[in-house]
Each structure stands twice: as structure tokens, then as C-alpha cells.
Enzyme design. Structure first.
Site, mmCIF file in Angstrom:
data_model
loop_
_atom_site.group_PDB
_atom_site.id
_atom_site.type_symbol
_atom_site.label_atom_id
_atom_site.label_comp_id
_atom_site.label_asym_id
_atom_site.label_seq_id
_atom_site.Cartn_x
_atom_site.Cartn_y
_atom_site.Cartn_z
ATOM 1 N N LYS A 16 0.847 -1.023 -0.174
ATOM 2 C CA LYS A 16 0.169 -0.077 0.084
ATOM 3 C C LYS A 16 0.906 1.267 0.036
ATOM 4 O O LYS A 16 1.752 1.206 0.862
ATOM 5 C CB LYS A 16 -0.932 -0.065 1.334
ATOM 6 C CG LYS A 16 -1.680 1.120 1.511
ATOM 7 C CD LYS A 16 -2.700 1.090 2.769
ATOM 8 C CE LYS A 16 -3.257 2.437 3.171
ATOM 9 N NZ LYS A 16 -4.195 2.441 4.295
ATOM 10 N N ASP B 3 -2.890 10.094 4.025
ATOM 11 C CA ASP B 3 -4.147 9.733 4.251
ATOM 12 C C ASP B 3 -5.057 10.513 5.126
ATOM 13 O O ASP B 3 -4.751 10.423 6.550
ATOM 14 C CB ASP B 3 -4.268 8.292 4.666
ATOM 15 C CG ASP B 3 -5.722 7.729 4.827
ATOM 16 O OD1 ASP B 3 -6.706 8.489 4.264
ATOM 17 O OD2 ASP B 3 -5.908 6.563 5.561
ATOM 18 N N LYS C 184 -10.823 12.401 8.535
ATOM 19 C CA LYS C 184 -10.060 11.875 10.050
ATOM 20 C C LYS C 184 -10.208 13.052 11.107
ATOM 21 O O LYS C 184 -9.947 14.195 10.766
ATOM 22 C CB LYS C 184 -8.867 11.353 9.814
ATOM 23 C CG LYS C 184 -8.484 10.182 8.957
ATOM 24 C CD LYS C 184 -6.995 9.722 9.106
ATOM 25 C CE LYS C 184 -6.836 8.118 8.397
ATOM 26 N NZ LYS C 184 -7.444 7.225 9.046
ATOM 27 N N ASP D 229 1.591 6.210 5.744
ATOM 28 C CA ASP D 229 0.675 5.433 5.254
ATOM 29 C C ASP D 229 1.092 4.717 3.928
ATOM 30 O O ASP D 229 0.314 3.864 3.138
ATOM 31 C CB ASP D 229 -0.713 6.002 4.820
ATOM 32 C CG ASP D 229 -1.858 5.206 5.284
ATOM 33 O OD1 ASP D 229 -1.824 4.098 5.970
ATOM 34 O OD2 ASP D 229 -3.226 5.511 4.737
ATOM 35 N N ASP E 228 -12.521 6.537 3.996
ATOM 36 C CA ASP E 228 -11.005 6.272 4.580
ATOM 37 C C ASP E 228 -10.759 4.828 4.518
ATOM 38 O O ASP E 228 -9.375 4.618 5.340
ATOM 39 C CB ASP E 228 -11.484 6.718 6.052
ATOM 40 C CG ASP E 228 -10.027 7.046 6.966
ATOM 41 O OD1 ASP E 228 -9.132 6.972 6.399
ATOM 42 O OD2 ASP E 228 -10.188 7.191 8.022
ATOM 43 N N GLU F 157 -9.563 3.427 2.023
ATOM 44 C CA GLU F 157 -8.717 3.580 0.861
ATOM 45 C C GLU F 157 -7.808 2.702 0.297
ATOM 46 O O GLU F 157 -7.680 2.341 -0.692
ATOM 47 C CB GLU F 157 -8.564 5.106 0.688
ATOM 48 C CG GLU F 157 -7.177 5.231 1.216
ATOM 49 C CD GLU F 157 -6.609 5.063 2.907
ATOM 50 O OE1 GLU F 157 -8.034 5.076 3.371
ATOM 51 O OE2 GLU F 157 -5.690 4.836 3.130
ATOM 52 N N ARG G 21 -7.699 -0.657 0.875
ATOM 53 C CA ARG G 21 -8.140 -1.736 0.231
ATOM 54 C C ARG G 21 -8.476 -1.373 -1.219
ATOM 55 O O ARG G 21 -8.516 -2.447 -2.050
ATOM 56 C CB ARG G 21 -9.332 -2.377 1.114
ATOM 57 C CG ARG G 21 -10.293 -1.614 1.098
ATOM 58 C CD ARG G 21 -11.188 -1.839 2.576
ATOM 59 N NE ARG G 21 -10.845 -1.510 3.576
ATOM 60 C CZ ARG G 21 -11.080 -1.615 4.828
ATOM 61 N NH1 ARG G 21 -12.532 -2.354 5.058
ATOM 62 N NH2 ARG G 21 -10.539 -1.308 6.088
HETATM 63 N N1 BES Z 1 -4.461 4.273 7.047
HETATM 64 C C1 BES Z 1 -5.447 3.665 8.054
HETATM 65 C C2 BES Z 1 -5.201 2.875 8.945
HETATM 66 C C3 BES Z 1 -4.474 3.326 10.090
HETATM 67 C C4 BES Z 1 -4.811 3.847 11.100
HETATM 68 C C5 BES Z 1 -3.114 2.900 10.121
HETATM 69 C C6 BES Z 1 -3.812 4.397 12.178
HETATM 70 C C7 BES Z 1 -2.118 3.195 10.960
HETATM 71 C C8 BES Z 1 -2.660 4.119 12.054
HETATM 72 C C9 BES Z 1 -6.557 3.287 6.979
HETATM 73 O O1 BES Z 1 -6.648 3.998 5.701
HETATM 74 C C10 BES Z 1 -7.853 3.551 7.499
HETATM 75 O O2 BES Z 1 -8.292 4.938 7.787
HETATM 76 N N2 BES Z 1 -8.663 2.378 7.921
HETATM 77 C C11 BES Z 1 -9.984 2.591 8.586
HETATM 78 C C12 BES Z 1 -10.799 1.817 7.881
HETATM 79 C C13 BES Z 1 -12.361 2.142 8.491
HETATM 80 C C14 BES Z 1 -12.762 3.312 7.942
HETATM 81 C C15 BES Z 1 -12.952 0.811 7.821
HETATM 82 C C16 BES Z 1 -9.649 2.337 10.203
HETATM 83 O O3 BES Z 1 -9.170 1.578 10.232
HETATM 84 O O4 BES Z 1 -10.321 3.262 10.994
HETATM 85 ZN ZN ZN Z 2 -4.826 4.309 4.964
HETATM 86 MN MN MN Z 3 -7.512 5.758 5.592
#
Ligand code: BES
Ligand code: ZN
Ligand code: MN
Length: 505
Positions: A269, A274, A281, A292, A351, A353, A355
Site C-alpha cells: 500500500k 491519508d 479523519k 501510510d 477512509d 482507501e 483496500r
Molecule cells: N491508514 C489507515 C489505517 C491506520 C490507522 C494506519 C492508524 C495506522 C494508524 C486506513 O486507511 C484507515 O483509515 N482505516 C480505517 C478503516 C475504516 C474506515 C473501515 C480504520 O482503520 O479506521
Molecule cells: Zn490509509
Molecule cells: Mn484511511
């Protein structure tokens, strides 16, 4: 392909590493291991200290209360007849419990205590040369970012200039070189992740990767927006469409000269920042989202190191790069997008994103029909809820999943196998598309993301997905050989696994 306009604005400082049969002339310090015996510290015989010196050093260590416990660092003035200013002892603990990871952590800890010295010599390698080299290189790494000279604190680059590993064993040269290249790969991944998103965005990142990869003799392919549109990479385009700085897809391929028995696809990724997009966020800690793209940095560093190590396995690394921003053209919740290969996704949360870009890359990488498909991503906050911040979550085909997790643990990059959940099959369904990118509850977020990705793996391909949200970026304190910010996880796991796969029939 390489574009000299784009370079990393800063690299972490790191010492020059040398292997030598004998002690160098008057270094600043000798760094020696000390063990924790039943009756106080024990000093193993050392190529740096003769019998008298050994006795004198042990007496001094005992006098100042050194015990030899793991990672204890004790610095004493060099006794007469020792050709260095000081002797620095680092504890390795009980010799019965000694592992490579103990050596790596102790080496990392002592490396930080050497900051400001010009050159030191060490015999830490007698308890594991590779572990000592990795520990020193990874522990000594110091990233200071982008500073004006006038605001520089004048303490140098915050690390030691040169570390000389003293060993007269025959096999030392090969072990030393492998460890050095492995450590350099981890440091490259760290430098990429530590680079602020003002300087690292899809276009500049692609150019930097291309340059690094070409230097190592890899074949480089970069798809720009026009080619992504033509190719139908709807996930990468959708995530990138809210940013002024368009997305890219980078491929780096290593083909060994002698025909390889096995082929591996790596996917990582590469979200260069992000914000969450329209599903934005919260402001607190959003700056950590510079990290990210840690998955892509790890796979790029891995394939480059594989080439430098001349590993007899074919590797293609695929990195989807995009910046996730909210904007007048940004992706919306409720939108439906078409991925590479035709699968459609309903967007529930912009968010989620990672995947979306990975879906395209996994489908694309599957077309090569690799023996193994290994992907890694800073994918979910749920990874940290489930496993904490140091242990990666591994999902995928049972055998490869378990093997990868075990390999991670064996090299000091903790990893744990996680299941894909039957009950989430239902939650993946969408009323308007083949699948949806988020589920309606808080349970098993890491596993849901894994299940989503599983839909893009080609029929019959053994695959593994490694969620490194916590382990790739250290927001806590320094520990062992892990600095703050980028850790370089899981580069050493991948290199260890690829080395094993290369030996498979
Ligand atoms: N990049 C984030 C995941 C992340 C969060 C990595 C904190 C490192 C530290 C990812 O893109 C994300 O935002 N995931 C969401 C998914 C949800 C919206 C289904 C998450 O984990 O909250
Ligand atoms: Zn992310
Ligand atoms: Mn995200």
C-alpha cells in the site's frame, strides 16, 4: 525512467560498517559483550582485550556495579595497555537464554550510546555477527528531517561515524555482507516512510523508487494517470481523484540470471498521505498518516535488496501510489467504482482507501500467476486494537499465513496469524455493487479488510496479507533497535522468507 528532479530531501544518518580480522588502530572505544553470571558479570575472551586487559576491565565493571543484564550499557576508561579511549560493555544477560534478538536489541541500545564518536571496534559479533550488524545499523539510525543549517544544534548527525566488527572466522564475510544489505534495505524503507508528504507524493515517490531500483539493476515500470485510465485501474484512480497530485502504479521486477524455480509477487500500500478523504479523519495525530505508504516502502526495499543479494527467486513488486484528499472531485460515500479486473465496490467510507488501491494491484499482480502473492499495508486501526502496536496481523492461505507469521517472529518482527471470518461474508454484500468497502459494525475490522482483499486474489494462488498499521511506525518511545517513527517492518521478515523460498525445489 529515473527523474533527477526528485530525490529524498533527507536521509537518516547511519554509521559506515566494516569487517576486520584485527583490531583497528586507536578507535574511540572498544564495544564488548558482557554476560550475566551467577556471581556477577562475566567477560568473554575477546580479540580486543588480552588476558590482563580482560581482568582489568572486568574489575572495573564489577566496581561500578555492572551486572551484565540485557541491554545494560556501562562505559569505563580503557585500562592501561588498551588501545582505545574507553571500553563500553553491553549486557547480553544469561548466556543460557541468549538469542539473536537479544544480540540485536543490545547492539541497537549500545549503538545509541556511541553518538558523536568517530570510530569504534566491537566483538559483539561473536554471539551472532548478522544480529550484531543489524542491531548496530538499525539502532544507530538517526533521522533529523529537513532543517535550516542555522537551527542545527551543532551536535553532528547524532550517530557514530564508523563501526568495525572484529572477526577472524572464515564465513564472516558473506554473513557480514548479507546483514549489511539487509540493514540497508530496512533503512531505505525507514527513510521513505519518514519523508514528509510535502516531499513524498505519488509522482516524486515513483521517481525516487525508479532511481533506487534502476541502480540495483531492476526493471522499472511506472503507470501514470493516462495509462491507469486506459488499463481500468478504477480503485487507484478513485482514491487519487481528490488530490491535485495524481496517482501512480509502480512495478519493480527482479529476474535472476539463472532461471529461478519460484516466483513471488509482492504488493504494498502506497498512500502518501491519508486524510481519510470526504470521510475525513479527526485532526489529532493525523500527521502520523505520512506513514501510510509503509507497505509500499517495505516491498520496494525488499525487492531492491533481493537483487543486491542476487537471490535466486523471481520477484515482481507492485506499488499503487495515491494521496487520499477531500476535494471537489473527491470520491464520495455511496459511489460505485470498478476495479482492475471488473469487480465493483460500493464506497461506504472513503477512509477505507487502502483496500481500494490494493484491490487493483492484487488483481493485476495475480495475472502473472506467481507461486506466492505477499502483500502488506498500514490497513486498519483495528490491527492495533487486536494485536497492539508491535505485532503485525497476518491473513491469507493457511500455510503461507502461518509460515510468514512464524518467520516474522524468528527475525524479531512479531507477527500473528488471524482468521478470515465466515460471518463477515454477509457483511461484504452491497445492494448496488459486487461488494462494499466497509462493514456496518466495529467488530473484526482487520479481518473484514482481509476478507475484502481476498476477493481480488487470482484462483489458486497462495497469498498472505500483512497488516502493519502499528508495527511499521513507532509513535511511542525508542526501544531496542527501533527508533521513533518508521521502523522498516516487515522488510527483514520478507527477506528471510524470500531466502527460504529461493532454496525451495
Ligand atoms: N491508514 C489507515 C489505517 C491506520 C490507522 C494506519 C492508524 C495506522 C494508524 C486506513 O486507511 C484507515 O483509515 N482505516 C480505517 C478503516 C475504516 C474506515 C473501515 C480504520 O482503520 O479506521
Ligand atoms: Zn490509509
Ligand atoms: Mn484511511
Amino acid at each position: 525512467m529515473a527523474n533527477p528532479t526528485f530525490t529524498l530531501p533527507a536521509r537518516g544518518a547511519t554509521p559506515e560498517l566494516k569487517l576486520s580480522k584485527k583490531a583497528p588502530k586507536s578507535p574511540d572505544a572498544f564495544v564488548v559483550p558482557v554476560l550475566k553470571g551467577e556471581e556477577g558479570p562475566e567477560l568473554p575472551a575477546s580479540a580486543l582485550l588480552d588476558d590482563t586487559a580482560l581482568r582489568n576491565v572486568l574489575n572495573s565493571l564489577t566496581a561500578v556495579g555492572a551486572t551484565g543484564k540485557v541491554c545494560e550499557v556501562t562505559r569505563i576508561p580503557a585500562p592501561e595497555g588498551v588501545a582505545a579511549d574507553s571500553v563500553i560493555a553491553v549486557g547480553l544477560g544469561d548466556p543460557e537464554e541468549l538469542t539473536d534478538e537479544t544480540v540485536r536489541r543490545a547492539a541497537g541500545t549500545v549503538a545509541r550510546a556511541l553518538s558523536g564518536m568517530k570510530a569504534v571496534a566491537t566483538t559483539l559479533g561473536v554471539f551472532g555477527l548478522a544480529a550484531a550488524v543489524e542491531g548496530i545499523a538499525l539502532g544507530a539510525y538517526n533521522y533529523r528531517g529537513i532543517r535550516s543549517e542555522s537551527k542545527d544544534n551543532g551536535n553532528g548527525n547524532g550517530t557514530v561515524g564508523k563501526v568495525i566488527f572484529v572477526s577472524d572466522e572464515k564465513s564472516a564475510t558473506a554473513e557480514f555482507e548479507t546483514a549489511r544489505i539487509t540493514a540497508e534495505a530496512v533503512l531505505l524503507a525507514r527513510d521513505l516512510v519518514n519523508t514528509p508528504s510535502s516531499h513524498l507524493y505519488p509522482e516524486s515517490y515513483a521517481a525516487i523508487l525508479a532511481e533506487q531500483a534502476e541502480e540495483a539493476g531492476l526493471v522499472v515500470e511506472v503507470l501514470e494517470e493516462k495509462s491507469l485510465k486506459k488499463g481500468g485501474f478504477g480503485g487507484i484512480l478513485a482514491v487519487g481523484q481528490g488530490s491535485e497530485r495524481g496517482p501512480r502504479l509502480v512495478r519493480l521486477s527482479w529476474t535472476p540470471k539463472k532461471k529461478a524455480k519460484k516466483s513471488v509477487a509482492l504488493v504494498g500500500k502506497g498512500i502518501t498521505f491519508d486524510t481519510g478523504g470526504i470521510s475525513i479523519k479527526p485532526a489529532a495525530s493525523m500527521e502520523n498518516m505520512v506513514s501510510d505508504m509503509g507497505g509500499s516502502a517495505a516491498v520496494a526495499a525488499t525487492v531492491i535488496a533481493a537483487a543486491r543479494l542476487n537471490l535466486p527467486v523471481k520477484i515482481t513488486a507492485t506499488m499503487p501510489l495515491a494521496e487520499n484528499m477531500p476535494d471537489g472531485r473527491a470520491l464520495r460515500p455511496g459511489d460505485v467504482i470498478t476495479h482492475y479486473g471488473g469487480t465493483t465496490s460500493e464506497i461506504i467510507n472513503t477512509d477505507a482507501e487502502g483496500r481500494l488501491v490494493l484491490a487493483d494491484a492484487l488483481a493485476y499482480a495475480s495475472e502473472d500467476k506467481p507461486d506466492y502473492l505477499i502483500e502488506t499495508a498500514t490497513l486498519t486501526g483495528a490491527q492495533m486494537v487486536a494485536l497492539g502496536v508491535r505485532t503485525s496481523g497476518v491473513m491469507g492461505s493457511e500455510e503461507l499465513r502461518d509460515r510468514l507469521a512464524a518467520t516474522g517472529r524468528s527475525v524479531g518482527e512479531p507477527a500473528w496469524a488471524m482468521p478470515l471470518l465466515e460471518e463477515q461474508e454477509e457483511e461484504l454484500k452491497s445492494p448496488v455493487a459486487d461488494i462494499r468497502n466497509a462493514h456496518p459494525n466495529r467488530w473484526g475490522g482487520m479481518e473484514f479488510a482481509g476478507l475484502y482483499l481476498s476477493r481480488f486474489i487470482g484462483e489458486g494462488i497462495e497469498w498472505a496479507h500483512v497488516d502493519i498499521a502499528g508495527p511499521s511506525y513507532n509513535t511511542g518511545g525508542v526501544h531496542g533497535y527501533t527508533p521513533k517513527r518508521a521502523s522498516g517492518v516487515p522488510v527483514r521478515t520478507f527477506l528471510a522468507l524470500l531466502t527460504e523460498i529461493a532454496e525451495e525445489g
